[in-house]
Design a protein around this motif. Sequence first.
Motif: not given
Length: 293
Positions: A233, A259, A263-264, A269, A271-272
């Motif tokens: 993360w 994030i 995903d980043l 985004f 999924r933050s």
Amino acid sequence: MTASLHQAFERLPNRIKRFVRPSLRIRTTLTHMDAIRLGQSRIGGQPDVPPRFKWPRYDGLPLSFIAQLNLADFSDDLRVLPLPSQGSLAFFYDSEQRTWGFDPKDRGSAVVAYFPEPVASLVRIEIPADVPEMGRFQSCALHYTPEQSLPDAWSDYYVPQLSEDEKDLLFDYQDAAAAESSGPCHRLGGHANCIQNPMEIECQLATNGLFCGDASGYDDPRAEILAPGALDWRLLLQVDTDDDAAMMWGDCGMIYFWIHEQDLRAAEFDRSWLILQCGWDADDYEFVFAKRP
């Protein structure tokens, strides 16, 4: 980095220095919304969005608009995260601060919206009428200063845990860094300025369905399996309490948009995950660290 800060950094053991990450300290200047250009980065005020945009809502209320970042700002020496080179990010959070990020049910109470469109195609919209007063913030223009950041003294980056002497050296460095900067500590990328415990494990457990508001999530057998992924993360954006923006998070706390690394890099985004931290007492602190996997 000034001489005194450099000296404090050089006194750190290598096992701390190896985790240094670049970040951007964000400073705010109260600026009338009419003076904020379309697509310009800001904290507070009104967002610039695609015409199709639907304002996000959670549990019956619209979210508050927190900030907008023009991704074209972050190139060359300001590139501290693998963000897209164009477009913008808009950040939203529960307008009554009812969620703090320890409950899997908090999903949807904070939103990071990615607009890949050119900023010229965006439109400025009004804050919904049913956003409460406490969730309406003054517009502030932004200025960025590159800074180095280090993990919290109790972070899982440090294995084994730091000794008391090592913690004291890290605290000396943090004090020297704080002495060079005044005002709210808004930050893009790098490591979080934790008010409570390090948050990576909480992000990992809560987003995988474990409630972290009491011992149950940390005691769950799945926690030990999930824990190794906690350091995947990354801090995306840290927003401090800010008088100019009329922002107060809990009791002079901060909100943190996190994030997952994967995903980043995929620009997912949506999924933050957001965590709010503010002051607490020593009993709370001992509880969390006694229960961490």
